[in-house]
Structures are given as C-alpha cells and as structure tokens.
Design a protein around this motif. Sequence first.
Motif, mmCIF file in Angstrom:
data_model
loop_
_atom_site.group_PDB
_atom_site.id
_atom_site.type_symbol
_atom_site.label_atom_id
_atom_site.label_comp_id
_atom_site.label_asym_id
_atom_site.label_seq_id
_atom_site.Cartn_x
_atom_site.Cartn_y
_atom_site.Cartn_z
ATOM 1 N N ALA A 197 -46.601 -2.342 82.751
ATOM 2 C CA ALA A 197 -47.552 -2.573 81.655
ATOM 3 C C ALA A 197 -47.259 -1.657 80.472
ATOM 4 O O ALA A 197 -47.431 -2.060 79.310
ATOM 5 N N ASP A 198 -46.809 -0.418 80.758
ATOM 6 C CA ASP A 198 -46.468 0.507 79.684
ATOM 7 C C ASP A 198 -45.289 -0.018 78.865
ATOM 8 O O ASP A 198 -45.304 0.016 77.631
ATOM 9 N N PHE A 199 -44.255 -0.507 79.565
ATOM 10 C CA PHE A 199 -43.094 -1.060 78.870
ATOM 11 C C PHE A 199 -43.486 -2.267 78.024
ATOM 12 O O PHE A 199 -43.012 -2.435 76.895
ATOM 13 N N PHE A 207 -34.748 3.690 77.664
ATOM 14 C CA PHE A 207 -35.476 4.836 78.218
ATOM 15 C C PHE A 207 -34.677 5.506 79.342
ATOM 16 O O PHE A 207 -34.692 6.734 79.463
ATOM 17 N N LYS A 208 -33.975 4.700 80.136
ATOM 18 C CA LYS A 208 -33.141 5.270 81.199
ATOM 19 C C LYS A 208 -31.968 6.047 80.608
ATOM 20 O O LYS A 208 -31.671 7.158 81.059
ATOM 21 N N PHE A 209 -31.340 5.488 79.568
ATOM 22 C CA PHE A 209 -30.217 6.146 78.918
ATOM 23 C C PHE A 209 -30.624 7.479 78.309
ATOM 24 O O PHE A 209 -29.884 8.465 78.359
ATOM 25 N N LEU A 210 -31.821 7.517 77.746
ATOM 26 C CA LEU A 210 -32.307 8.746 77.104
ATOM 27 C C LEU A 210 -32.954 9.713 78.088
ATOM 28 O O LEU A 210 -33.472 10.758 77.695
ATOM 29 N N GLY A 211 -32.932 9.335 79.363
ATOM 30 C CA GLY A 211 -33.459 10.241 80.384
ATOM 31 C C GLY A 211 -34.947 10.299 80.454
ATOM 32 O O GLY A 211 -35.532 11.313 80.841
ATOM 33 N N LYS A 212 -35.606 9.198 80.064
ATOM 34 C CA LYS A 212 -37.066 9.159 80.064
ATOM 35 C C LYS A 212 -37.595 8.604 81.377
ATOM 36 O O LYS A 212 -36.940 7.903 82.073
ATOM 37 N N ASP A 246 -42.498 10.093 82.702
ATOM 38 C CA ASP A 246 -42.052 10.177 84.096
ATOM 39 C C ASP A 246 -42.840 9.236 85.006
ATOM 40 O O ASP A 246 -42.586 9.172 86.208
ATOM 41 N N ASP A 247 -43.769 8.491 84.427
ATOM 42 C CA ASP A 247 -44.585 7.590 85.253
ATOM 43 C C ASP A 247 -44.895 6.298 84.491
ATOM 44 O O ASP A 247 -46.020 5.800 84.509
#
Length: 203
Positions: A128-130, A198-203, A123-124
């Motif tokens: 850099a994480d991507f 990640f957006k598609f999977l609701g992350k 959720d945050d």
Amino acid sequence: MQKYDKNKDGKIDMRELAEVLKPEENFLFLIRTGGGPSSVEFKKIWSKYDADASGYIEACELKNFLRDAYASCGKSLSAEKLDEYTAAALKLYDRDDNHKLDFNEMIKLLPLATNYLKDLQFDDLKEADFKNIFAHYDKNNDNSIEACELDKLLCDLLRKDGKQANPKAIGDLKQQVMQHCDKNKDGKIQYGELKLVFKFLGK
C-alpha cells in the motif's frame, strides 16, 4: 524581541517579521506565502536565476529573482528598495558571507513544499505504501513516473536523507537510477520499477 516574538521561542519567524516591517517592506513574507514551490518548481527557479550556471545565486541574480517575485504579486519596487531587499536577503541567508546564495541557502529563503516521504519508514514499506508513493509522484496519472516527476521523487529522497538536493545531485542520481531500474528502457519508471528504485538506493 518580546514585543514581536509571539510564540516565545526566542526567534523571529516570518509571520512575526511581517509585523516588524512596514507593509510595503514585507518582501520576504510576500514571496514566501502560498505553501512554497515543489522541488521541480524550485529546480526551474534555480536554473532560471542561476543565469551563469555557477552553482550560486549571486547578488545581481538574486535581485532579478526578488524583482520578479514581487512583480508576480502585483507589486513594483524602486531601484533603491530592490537594492535594500537584496542586501537584507543576503544578510539573512548568506551563511558563509560570500555575497551569494548556494542551493541550500536559497531553499532557506524560499522553502520547499512539504516532503511527502518525510515520515515514511523505509525499512517497513508495504504494498500500500508503494501504491501511495507511486500515485503521489505520477502527477499526470499516466501510470508512469516521467523525468520531471522522477526529479521530484529523487529530490525528496535526498532531502529525507539529509543530503544536498541540488540540480547536479538530482541529475547524477537520476542517471544511476535510470541505468539500473528502467528495465524496459522507455525513459520512465513504471510501478514495478519503482520498487527497484528503492531497492537500488538501499531503502
């Protein structure tokens, strides 16, 4: 129990079990050293030994796995020992007593390598994480996440969510992801498309 439970947790773990068994009988300890297979490697192992594609590793298939695992360590087993080890593995990991191992039971026998996504807070996620996620799963550094690399990513996502990460679940999810997120239809996931995943999977 007190003699071998070195960490006093009331359980016998694999290293403690290695002390209980004679050296030539440390079959579980032997095949589980080395950090465990990746999810992709585990999927290949599963497909190889689930020879009839039943969704289970049955006793005869488990016996083949143990024989090969032992041979890969430079060891050989007598038929009697192989039968003994197969029965012992089923006794330890066949939780529903159906004389075969399902996907999750097999993972208990041969644990996967550490899940890279385990400690990430979805959720945050920052840029850099991507970038780190993409770099981790782009194993061949070709600036894309190819089919086998996507298998690993989706397996880790399913495991993080506490869901079954068997070949069918991974395959079904991959089909959905590619349909919705592979915008240029090249059969791969590019960096920009990873965010869509990640957006598609609701992350």
